[in-house]
Design a protein around this motif. Structure first.
Motif, mmCIF file in Angstrom:
data_model
loop_
_atom_site.group_PDB
_atom_site.id
_atom_site.type_symbol
_atom_site.label_atom_id
_atom_site.label_comp_id
_atom_site.label_asym_id
_atom_site.label_seq_id
_atom_site.Cartn_x
_atom_site.Cartn_y
_atom_site.Cartn_z
ATOM 1 N N TYR A 294 0.832 -1.197 0.000
ATOM 2 C CA TYR A 294 0.000 0.000 0.000
ATOM 3 C C TYR A 294 0.878 1.263 0.000
ATOM 4 O O TYR A 294 0.633 2.202 -0.755
ATOM 5 C CB TYR A 294 -0.929 -0.006 1.214
ATOM 6 N N ALA A 295 1.929 1.239 0.834
ATOM 7 C CA ALA A 295 2.843 2.389 0.899
ATOM 8 C C ALA A 295 3.500 2.622 -0.456
ATOM 9 O O ALA A 295 3.583 3.751 -0.933
ATOM 10 C CB ALA A 295 3.908 2.163 1.972
ATOM 11 N N LEU A 296 3.943 1.544 -1.088
ATOM 12 C CA LEU A 296 4.598 1.679 -2.392
ATOM 13 C C LEU A 296 3.639 2.281 -3.406
ATOM 14 O O LEU A 296 4.006 3.161 -4.183
ATOM 15 C CB LEU A 296 5.118 0.321 -2.884
ATOM 16 N N VAL A 297 2.381 1.824 -3.376
ATOM 17 C CA VAL A 297 1.385 2.351 -4.313
ATOM 18 C C VAL A 297 1.148 3.839 -4.058
ATOM 19 O O VAL A 297 1.095 4.647 -4.983
ATOM 20 C CB VAL A 297 0.064 1.555 -4.213
ATOM 21 N N ARG A 298 1.024 4.207 -2.764
ATOM 22 C CA ARG A 298 0.797 5.615 -2.437
ATOM 23 C C ARG A 298 1.938 6.501 -2.950
ATOM 24 O O ARG A 298 1.714 7.591 -3.475
ATOM 25 C CB ARG A 298 0.666 5.812 -0.915
ATOM 26 N N ILE A 299 3.172 6.016 -2.789
ATOM 27 C CA ILE A 299 4.324 6.815 -3.227
ATOM 28 C C ILE A 299 4.365 6.877 -4.756
ATOM 29 O O ILE A 299 4.648 7.919 -5.338
ATOM 30 C CB ILE A 299 5.627 6.247 -2.631
ATOM 31 N N LEU A 300 4.025 5.749 -5.409
ATOM 32 C CA LEU A 300 3.969 5.751 -6.876
ATOM 33 C C LEU A 300 2.935 6.751 -7.381
ATOM 34 O O LEU A 300 3.173 7.474 -8.348
ATOM 35 C CB LEU A 300 3.627 4.350 -7.400
ATOM 36 N N LEU A 301 1.783 6.803 -6.709
ATOM 37 C CA LEU A 301 0.737 7.754 -7.101
ATOM 38 C C LEU A 301 1.235 9.190 -6.936
ATOM 39 O O LEU A 301 0.964 10.050 -7.772
ATOM 40 C CB LEU A 301 -0.524 7.552 -6.244
ATOM 41 N N ARG A 302 1.980 9.411 -5.853
ATOM 42 C CA ARG A 302 2.542 10.749 -5.604
ATOM 43 C C ARG A 302 3.487 11.128 -6.752
ATOM 44 O O ARG A 302 3.477 12.256 -7.236
ATOM 45 C CB ARG A 302 3.290 10.703 -4.270
ATOM 46 N N ILE A 303 4.307 10.175 -7.171
ATOM 47 C CA ILE A 303 5.248 10.420 -8.273
ATOM 48 C C ILE A 303 4.477 10.756 -9.547
ATOM 49 O O ILE A 303 4.810 11.694 -10.266
ATOM 50 C CB ILE A 303 6.165 9.196 -8.480
ATOM 51 N N ASN A 304 3.419 9.986 -9.799
ATOM 52 C CA ASN A 304 2.616 10.209 -10.997
ATOM 53 C C ASN A 304 1.994 11.588 -11.022
ATOM 54 O O ASN A 304 1.916 12.240 -12.053
ATOM 55 C CB ASN A 304 1.499 9.172 -11.061
#
Lengths: 174, 115
Positions: free
Chosen positions: A159-169
């Motif tokens: 979940y954390a990885l997804v949240r950070i990926l979304l932030r990058i996007n």
């Protein structure tokens, strides 16, 4: 005069660095200035006059030699260095007219910060993942308590990885 | 002439471009921040987090080099490779600018199909 301090417990997830920055600024606005992070989640504040301090968190790991150059750059740009905690570097600066209040001034470098965080969390998640798929223990039980706990922690990582990926996007431009 | 792949660095980001422009003469980090803001007429500001990352990348790629130290501050300057990359970037910008300049005045008039 006795210096008043207070300790607060507050939990921030890895993707909530901006929320943490906002909270620290709000505390300073109320006259509580961060003096030390004793442990992740345990913040110590000193009482003082209310000041509009802006806090910025950088994520980076480096060698001792490089760190001196790194801190010199921030100091020259008017940032006070507070401390490092678990790879995060805490800086603050008084918000005044004409002051640059960002330590990252373009999307590219902001994205790189989150990519470093992502890489670190990814490395941490790997042993968890390996222990999950490890089928070598003979009484093979998917729902043993330890396995459920590891599974929950692993899901949190994902979940954390997804949240950070979304932030990058979100930071990527057109 | 030795052929090293200088075009892999192109296009430079706006911050990297200005930082390299500033390093045409040896400067320390704070000098770069001030010079970039000045020569870009305030359109580009470089924060210390951004600058540290760009310095690290440019140095690793051999586009800039430490030349001296002034009260604990390292001064950097462009290498020959850095100068070549910067020259190519400027050429790209000239083409970009020439393309834009020819149609710029048309952009300020209403488009034909909107009439």
């Amino acid at each position: 005069m006795e210096k008043k301090t207070v300790r607060k417990f507050k939990w921030f997830w890895a993707w909530q660095d901006e929320a943490e920055e906002d909270w620290l600024r709000e505390m300073s606005n109320q006259g509580w200035h961060l003096s030390q992070i004793v442990f992740p989640t345990v913040y110590q504040f000193n009482a003082g006059d209310a000041q509009d301090y802006v806090y910025r968190l950088d994520y980076r790991s480096h060698w001792k030699m490089e760190k001196a150059d790194y801190l010199q750059l921030f100091q020259d740009a008017g940032w006070e260095y507070l401390q490092e905690m678990a790879g995060w570097h805490y800086f603050r600066k008084l918000a005044r007219q004409g002051e640059e209040l960002e330590i990252y001034t373009d999307a590219e470098s902001k994205i790189e910060k989150y990519q470093r965080l992502l890489a670190f969390l990814g490395i941490l998640a790997l042993p968890l993942f390996l222990s999950l798929i490890n089928l070598s223990d003979p009484p093979y039980d998917w729902f043993s308590p330890i396995r459920v706990i590891i599974l929950l922690i692993f899901m949190l990582y994902v979940y954390a990885l997804v949240r950070i990926l979304l932030r990058i996007n979100q930071l990527k431009r057109i | 002439m030795t052929k090293d792949k200088t075009d892999k660095y192109l296009p430079l980001t706006e911050a990297t471009y200005y930082i390299m422009l500033a390093l045409i003469e040896p400067l320390h980090g704070y000098g770069v921040m001030q010079k970039v803001e000045q020569i870009s007429q305030g359109t580009v500001k470089v924060g210390p987090g951004t600058l540290y990352g760009v310095f690290a990348t440019l140095e690793k790629e051999g586009l800039i080099i430490k030349v001296k130290e002034e009260d604990r501050r390292k001064c950097y300057a462009l290498t020959d490779k850095g100068r070549r990359v910067l020259a190519m970037q400027i050429q790209r910008l000239e083409i970009m600018h020439a393309n834009g300049a020819t149609i710029r005045k048309n952009l300020l008039e209403p488009a034909a199909d909107s009439l």
